[in-house]
Scaffold this active site. Sequence first.
Site, PDB file in Angstrom:
ATOM      1  N   ALA A  80     -28.485  24.942 -25.208  1.00 22.45           N
ATOM      2  CA  ALA A  80     -28.582  26.128 -24.348  1.00 22.45           C
ATOM      3  C   ALA A  80     -29.493  27.176 -24.977  1.00 22.45           C
ATOM      4  O   ALA A  80     -30.413  27.697 -24.330  1.00 22.45           O
ATOM      5  CB  ALA A  80     -27.193  26.707 -24.097  1.00 22.45           C
ATOM      6  N   SER A 101     -21.234  21.193 -28.956  1.00 22.99           N
ATOM      7  CA  SER A 101     -22.616  20.934 -29.381  1.00 22.99           C
ATOM      8  C   SER A 101     -23.626  21.494 -28.387  1.00 22.99           C
ATOM      9  O   SER A 101     -24.801  21.665 -28.717  1.00 22.99           O
ATOM     10  CB  SER A 101     -22.835  19.424 -29.530  1.00 22.99           C
ATOM     11  OG  SER A 101     -22.609  18.762 -28.310  1.00 22.99           O
ATOM     12  N   LYS A 102     -23.196  21.774 -27.171  1.00 24.68           N
ATOM     13  CA  LYS A 102     -24.124  22.231 -26.133  1.00 24.68           C
ATOM     14  C   LYS A 102     -24.670  23.640 -26.390  1.00 24.68           C
ATOM     15  O   LYS A 102     -25.659  24.033 -25.782  1.00 24.68           O
ATOM     16  CB  LYS A 102     -23.436  22.173 -24.766  1.00 24.68           C
ATOM     17  CG  LYS A 102     -23.022  20.771 -24.340  1.00 24.68           C
ATOM     18  CD  LYS A 102     -24.204  19.815 -24.237  1.00 24.68           C
ATOM     19  CE  LYS A 102     -23.791  18.479 -23.645  1.00 24.68           C
ATOM     20  NZ  LYS A 102     -24.920  17.541 -23.515  1.00 24.68           N
ATOM     21  N   ASP A 103     -24.027  24.388 -27.294  1.00 27.32           N
ATOM     22  CA  ASP A 103     -24.593  25.689 -27.682  1.00 27.32           C
ATOM     23  C   ASP A 103     -26.022  25.520 -28.179  1.00 27.32           C
ATOM     24  O   ASP A 103     -26.890  26.354 -27.937  1.00 27.32           O
ATOM     25  CB  ASP A 103     -23.773  26.325 -28.817  1.00 27.32           C
ATOM     26  CG  ASP A 103     -22.460  26.908 -28.355  1.00 27.32           C
ATOM     27  OD1 ASP A 103     -22.131  26.802 -27.154  1.00 27.32           O
ATOM     28  OD2 ASP A 103     -21.751  27.476 -29.201  1.00 27.32           O
TER      29      ASP A 103
END
Length: 345
Positions: free
Chosen positions: A52, A47-49
């Site tokens: 970022a 999910s951090k895409d």
Amino acid sequence: MKKDIKVFDNVLQLIGKTPLIKLNKVTKGFDGDFFAKVEAFNPGHSSKDRIALHIIEEAERKGILSPGDTIIETTSGNTGFSIAMVSIIKGYECILAVSSKSSADKIDMLKSMGAQVYVCPANVKADDPRSYYQVAKRLHHEIKGSVYINQYFNELNLDAHYHSTGPEIWEQTEGQITHLVACSGTGGTISGISKYLKEQNPNVKVIGVDAYGSVLKKYHETREFDDKEIYPYRIEGLGKNLIPTATDFDLIDKFVKVTDEESAHTAREISKTEGLFVGYTSGAAMQALKQLSEEGEFKKDDKVVVIFPDHGSRYMSKVYSDKWMEDQGFFDSKTAIAEKIQYVK
């Protein structure tokens, strides 16, 4: 007349629009319908895409970032991978301060993506100069032309999920969602999704998942920071030893705590029952869902969405290693992997 080739310009265009997958076997006997938002379908496998790309593009829009600049971040691994991936495409240098609790797989992945990695001791206070928070701050001050993302205290963390994950879940459930279950670390994922869902329907119940050894659950209930709650634990990307301002505690209805051991076994169970190869925090989220079901939280007609944040490939040396499980005192022959292997001589 030539037809256009159906192609993505770069990997960043694959971020978001992850599937909602019905859980069947792992929720057998539970009241309600259960769906996993599987964030491993992002190109960076987490999910951090989303954060970022969102934070970096906002920094570009505001003129804070220019090609050739250096991006600095603290990370348990997933955010770092996503930032390194975005940096490659957009032409930035990337420096990451990583907790030593992060798996060797994650650290190797960060190096493979061209990032310069500083591995910092996990079990020190947040204001200790060796902590990954303080190391990142120091590097930011030392390196000219650097930008410190600071996901723990960056409201754009929440904003990314408000504009993407939240609307996706609402659309995918046709507005029928009754509960959201999500791990809370920086708090951006759960807060951003909750903000959007509660704007559509204030009755959606949002339940955060916390770790034993973390301060978040007690802070939510008392609004007091209690450092006596803090002790070492193994789950990465879940819980905190500080209060992140990226978490909007007013948007979370309650917290549930889970153990390292049960979360590890549940991650393995998801893989073996649903065919979804998920990470440690996904196991934690599913373990919380199990506990909630046992407590009678859900009714027959409820539609429950649980966030599975990342992919199991980042935990091969941890929860998917029988040796690591045994070293932690977690080993259970029922969930062993090695027993399935036979060597032909």
